[in-house]
Design an enzyme around this catalytic site. Structure first.
Site, mmCIF file in Angstrom:
data_model
loop_
_atom_site.group_PDB
_atom_site.id
_atom_site.type_symbol
_atom_site.label_atom_id
_atom_site.label_comp_id
_atom_site.label_asym_id
_atom_site.label_seq_id
_atom_site.Cartn_x
_atom_site.Cartn_y
_atom_site.Cartn_z
ATOM 1 N N ASP A 195 -0.157 4.401 1.031
ATOM 2 C CA ASP A 195 -0.388 5.392 2.095
ATOM 3 C C ASP A 195 0.320 4.994 3.377
ATOM 4 O O ASP A 195 0.862 3.896 3.500
ATOM 5 C CB ASP A 195 -1.887 5.566 2.342
ATOM 6 C CG ASP A 195 -2.535 4.295 2.879
ATOM 7 O OD1 ASP A 195 -2.247 3.206 2.349
ATOM 8 O OD2 ASP A 195 -3.304 4.383 3.843
ATOM 9 N N ASP A 231 3.316 -6.660 3.733
ATOM 10 C CA ASP A 231 2.741 -5.661 4.634
ATOM 11 C C ASP A 231 2.391 -6.241 5.998
ATOM 12 O O ASP A 231 1.259 -6.148 6.428
ATOM 13 C CB ASP A 231 1.476 -5.081 3.968
ATOM 14 C CG ASP A 231 0.842 -3.985 4.800
ATOM 15 O OD1 ASP A 231 1.549 -3.334 5.576
ATOM 16 O OD2 ASP A 231 -0.382 -3.778 4.669
ATOM 17 N N HIS A 251 0.826 -1.213 0.000
ATOM 18 C CA HIS A 251 0.000 0.000 0.000
ATOM 19 C C HIS A 251 0.858 1.261 0.000
ATOM 20 O O HIS A 251 1.945 1.288 0.577
ATOM 21 C CB HIS A 251 -1.027 0.001 1.129
ATOM 22 C CG HIS A 251 -0.478 0.004 2.531
ATOM 23 N ND1 HIS A 251 -0.150 1.155 3.204
ATOM 24 C CD2 HIS A 251 -0.228 -1.019 3.395
ATOM 25 C CE1 HIS A 251 0.267 0.850 4.428
ATOM 26 N NE2 HIS A 251 0.239 -0.460 4.566
ATOM 27 N N GLU A 268 -5.052 2.179 2.654
ATOM 28 C CA GLU A 268 -5.135 0.926 3.424
ATOM 29 C C GLU A 268 -5.337 1.243 4.904
ATOM 30 O O GLU A 268 -6.140 0.601 5.586
ATOM 31 C CB GLU A 268 -3.846 0.108 3.217
ATOM 32 C CG GLU A 268 -3.907 -1.300 3.787
ATOM 33 C CD GLU A 268 -3.422 -1.419 5.218
ATOM 34 O OE1 GLU A 268 -3.580 -2.496 5.809
ATOM 35 O OE2 GLU A 268 -2.904 -0.420 5.785
ATOM 36 N N GLU A 269 -4.587 2.210 5.367
ATOM 37 C CA GLU A 269 -4.633 2.540 6.798
ATOM 38 C C GLU A 269 -6.030 3.065 7.150
ATOM 39 O O GLU A 269 -6.583 3.895 6.441
ATOM 40 C CB GLU A 269 -3.571 3.601 7.129
ATOM 41 C CG GLU A 269 -2.141 3.191 6.796
ATOM 42 C CD GLU A 269 -1.598 2.096 7.717
ATOM 43 O OE1 GLU A 269 -2.308 1.693 8.657
ATOM 44 O OE2 GLU A 269 -0.465 1.650 7.467
ATOM 45 N N HIS A 313 3.602 2.345 13.126
ATOM 46 C CA HIS A 313 2.605 3.322 13.567
ATOM 47 C C HIS A 313 3.104 4.089 14.798
ATOM 48 O O HIS A 313 2.304 4.540 15.604
ATOM 49 C CB HIS A 313 1.248 2.665 13.852
ATOM 50 C CG HIS A 313 0.626 2.052 12.618
ATOM 51 N ND1 HIS A 313 -0.698 1.674 12.562
ATOM 52 C CD2 HIS A 313 1.133 1.768 11.405
ATOM 53 C CE1 HIS A 313 -0.967 1.171 11.360
ATOM 54 N NE2 HIS A 313 0.140 1.215 10.643
ATOM 55 N N ASP A 315 6.309 0.747 6.869
ATOM 56 C CA ASP A 315 4.936 0.290 6.609
ATOM 57 C C ASP A 315 4.279 1.344 5.721
ATOM 58 O O ASP A 315 3.825 2.354 6.233
ATOM 59 C CB ASP A 315 4.205 0.107 7.936
ATOM 60 C CG ASP A 315 2.735 -0.220 7.778
ATOM 61 O OD1 ASP A 315 2.323 -0.564 6.665
ATOM 62 O OD2 ASP A 315 1.997 -0.105 8.769
#
Ligand SMILES: [Zn+2]
Length: 372
Positions: free
Chosen positions: A79, A164, A77, A140-141, A345, A107
């Protein structure tokens, strides 16, 4: 560090420094499309961006290959979570980190560059490639929105590989839960709390009784549940006439998911009934789950590739959903690889260069390359 590792690292550092976030992937898509074209892919962008209110679509690339066997889907992904702008990566003692004020965005930039570099190396080495489809998703997030908005009827892949997940490279996620999201609205009746409380029906109290009766948290080894949002009331002198709750349940077993969801609905309904309130609920399947046995072709392909890349192979399940859930739901058997990053994150996110290198080698062996 070999020249190939240096090139991989340089591309990683280049892409993490591109500002990008969910629904604002335009600069990342603009950087990736020419890279895919340079590898011989025909590239298009779907209209998922318009569908979900973003400035770029999912990037979909295709390359017909001479090698027999299944067409492979490779995904990552574009984003990232916040704070993910103006990332200043550093490499110290073989570990890539941000300057501590932002995430690193390994990520999922590690997934993007592993795919690009793995294909690039295979082409340099004259590997007879299978037919490939690459999808770089948006948003995705926070909800797998790009994957959900992707028209999979345009894809012909027989199996999908998503780069991922946390866990060392060699980790293969072969099962993930289904998730239901729930919203409840409890309607009571407002009244002055001091003058005539008898006329009121306290929606807040009734909703609280419903939640208190619920089994939440870890339900069993395969099932979890949560109420995460509870909103009610506006002033102490008004009996609250409305409470809104949001929650979720997840399970590796669809029957257990239904059972837990029904339980949560029943708790609120019976509390509402006992208190003379109304309860309305909305339940949506956020994403379907998946579970593959070891002899499934997608697992066999992944394990063979990981062994050929000389990785320690670990098959495991996850409690989280990812784009792979969505593509499984669209009929492409898909699993997820660990990328070796840690503390995702968060501003402590890091990625060893050695893990980045292993992930590119994994892509390389997955598409038919043989390590020297
Ligand atoms: Zn991710």
């Amino acid at each position: 560090m070999t020249e190939r590792t240096q090139r991989l690292l340089a591309e990683f550092l280049e892409l993490v420094q591109i500002n990008c976030s969910s629904r604002a992937e335009r600069p990342m898509a603009d950087a990736l499309i020419p890279k895919l074209q340079a590898l011989g892919f025909s590239v298009e962008e779907d209209n998922a961006g318009q569908t979900i209110g973003g400035n770029a679509g999912n990037v979909i690339a295709r390359l017909a290959g001479p090698a027999p066997g299944p067409t492979l889907l490779l995904c990552a992904h574009m984003d990232r979570v916040t704070p993910g702008q103006n990332i200043q990566p550093t490499v110290v003692d073989g570990v890539i980190r941000s300057d501590g004020t932002t995430i690193l965005a390994a990520d999922d930039v590690s997934g993007l560059v592993a795919i690009l570099e793995g294909v690039r190396r295979a082409q340099e080495d004259g590997v007879q490639l299978p037919s490939l489809e690459v999808v770089f998703t948006i948003a995705e997030e926070g909800g797998l929105f790009g994957a959900k908005a992707c028209d999979a009827s345009q894809l012909h892949a027989d199996m999908g590989f998503f780069f991922d997940s946390n866990g060392p490279v060699g980790t293969i996620i072969v099962q993930a839960p289904s998730q239901n999201s729930m919203e409840f609205v409890v309607e009571g009746r407002a009244a002055h709390a001091g003058v005539n409380p008898e006329a009121g029906i306290n929606a807040l109290q009734i909703a609280a009784q419903g939640v208190a009766a619920m089994k939440l948290g870890r339900i069993d080894a395969e099932t979890t549940a949560n109420i995460g949002v509870f909103q009610a009331g506006s002033a102490t002198n008004i009996v609250p006439d409305r409470a809104t709750l949001k929650g979720e349940a997840r399970s590796l077993d669809p029957e257990k998911l239904e059972k837990q969801t029904d339980h949560m609905v029943a708790c609120l309904r019976s509390a509402a009934q006992a208190g003379g309130a109304l309860c309305q609920e909305t339940v949506n399947l956020s994403y379907p789950g998946y579970r593959f046995e070891e002899d499934h072709p997608v697992v066999q392909r992944a394990v063979q590739a990981a062994k050929a890349a000389r990785l320690d192979v670990t098959l495991k399940g996850t409690g989280g959903g990812s784009d792979a859930n969505v593509f499984n739901g669209k009929g492409i058997p898909s699993l997820v690889f660990g990328m070796g990053y840690t503390d995702v994150h968060s501003t402590k996110e890091s990625l060893p260069v050695a893990e980045l290198e292993r992930s590119a080698q994994l892509v390389y062996t997955l598409i038919g390359g043989t390590l020297q």
